[in-house]
Design a protein around this motif. Structure first.
Motif, PDB file in Angstrom:
ATOM      1  N   ARG A 198      -1.442   2.123   3.715  1.00  0.00           N
ATOM      2  CA  ARG A 198      -2.840   1.698   3.741  1.00  0.00           C
ATOM      3  C   ARG A 198      -3.743   2.921   3.640  1.00  0.00           C
ATOM      4  N   ARG A 255     -13.399   3.663   5.168  1.00  0.00           N
ATOM      5  CA  ARG A 255     -12.132   3.948   4.509  1.00  0.00           C
ATOM      6  C   ARG A 255     -12.366   4.613   3.159  1.00  0.00           C
ATOM      7  N   THR A 306     -10.574   0.188  -0.414  1.00  0.00           N
ATOM      8  CA  THR A 306      -9.765  -0.941   0.021  1.00  0.00           C
ATOM      9  C   THR A 306      -8.366  -0.830  -0.565  1.00  0.00           C
TER      10      THR A 306
END
Length: 341
Positions: free
Chosen positions: A227, A238, A241
């Protein structure tokens, strides 16, 4: 008690003469242009119907490089585990300790592998796992089912900042003595919890070995996903995605030429353009590399094996050090002599 010693010499034609190490994504046969020991170990094993245990102490450049992140006193542990049978009527065991990895068709013990050097996918997936595993083998010998709880991705001590644990599984089916089908997985992480960067990895392979034993084929495929990490420690910030993906297909063929010798060949590709496992390359395309090898094995005696292999890596970007800069290609010749007792 059993033992094993594998000595080797690698002549890397690409790297400068003064460079003593092979490329960074390799952990076996690592030293360049010098006679050295890849792996030597002594193993004590005990077992009966109810209990079993293994202790193997190792030295060599494999241990030096592959266990570099471990505490000094643990770097010489190849295996250290104990197991108990849980059923009188079924082949069901629980084992705990430092365990040989069930992921992949290659191990650090060269004589047990079809090729002298390891594939890129083997070098960059676990050779060992530390934790506890539950293993079931069916009465007809066709099925192996395994589930484990481990400290992390090829770790003895848990990574700093990682709460863990990780889990790993194996499903292996042998419909006949000529075919083995395997799926192994890993779910966990190799990063601090603050990054929230979970890993899901799958290893698939099929081994085809005809009854006459003259020709064999291995088809392997690894694919993993990490991830994308958070930025500045904030879970809602982040890098993007989704996940960073890496994957690797490999084909290995082996032909028995005499009662004592084999020819083997390999074609492989490894794509880790985001540097998840191999590491950042600092180049636009990242690590995207083909590998080609051709080898010859000769059993001098039943317990002494001489091997020679030529191998070429060809990368999308110029990753390999040369006397004049960097090259997209790396070429090496490896020889080894392995004795087991």
């Amino acid at each position: 008690m059993t033992g094993y010693v594998e000595t080797y010499y690698v002549h890397d034609f690409t790297t400068p003469k003064i460079t003593q190490e092979r490329p960074g994504f390799l952990y076996n046969h690592k030293r360049n242009r010098e006679v050295n020991i890849n792996l030597a170990f002594v193993k004590l094993a005990y077992g009966n119907r109810a209990v079993r245990s293994n202790l193997a102490v190792q030295v060599g450049t494999y241990a030096q490089y592959n266990y570099a992140a471990e505490q000094d006193l643990l770097r010489n542990i190849l295996e250290a585990n104990a197991g108990v049978r849980l059923s009188e009527t079924h082949n069901l065991w629980v084992d705990a300790g430092v365990l040989t990895s069930h992921i992949g068709f290659e191990s650090a013990i060269s004589k047990d592998c079809w090729t002298l050097t390891r594939s890129i996918l083997a070098e960059n997936s676990p050779y060992f796992l530390t934790g506890a595993k539950l293993t079931y083998n069916s009465a007809n010998g066709r099925w192996t089912l395994l589930g484990s709880v481990v400290n992390g991705w090829q770790r003895i001590r848990r990574p700093a900042g990682y709460g863990g644990p990780s889990v790993s599984t194996q499903v292996q089916f042998r419909p006949s003595g000529r075919l083995t089908l395997n799926w192994s997985s890993f779910l966990g992480s190799d990063r601090p919890d603050s990054l929230r960067q979970g890993r899901f990895f799958n290893n698939f392979y099929a081994i085809v070995s005809p009854a006459d034993g003259r020709f064999g084929l291995i088809l392997g495929f690894d694919i993993g996903a990490d991830r994308k990490p958070v930025r500045n420690g904030h879970p809602n910030q982040r890098e993007g995605t989704g996940a960073y993906i890496w994957y690797s297909p490999v084909v290995i063929a082996r032909l028995k030429t005499t009662g004592r010798s084999y020819l083997n060949g390999r074609i492989e590709y490894y794509d880790d353009r985001h540097g998840v496992v191999v590491g950042e390359t600092g180049t636009p395309g990242g690590f995207r590399t083909y590998g080609y090898s051709l080898g010859y094995d000769y059993a001098i005696t039943p317990n002494a094996l001489f091997r020679i292999e030529g191998k070429v890596y060809n990368s999308r970007d110029a990753l390999f050090e040369t006397a004049g800069g960097r090259s997209r290609t790396n070429t090496a010749l490896t020889t080894s002599l392995a004795v087991s007792f």
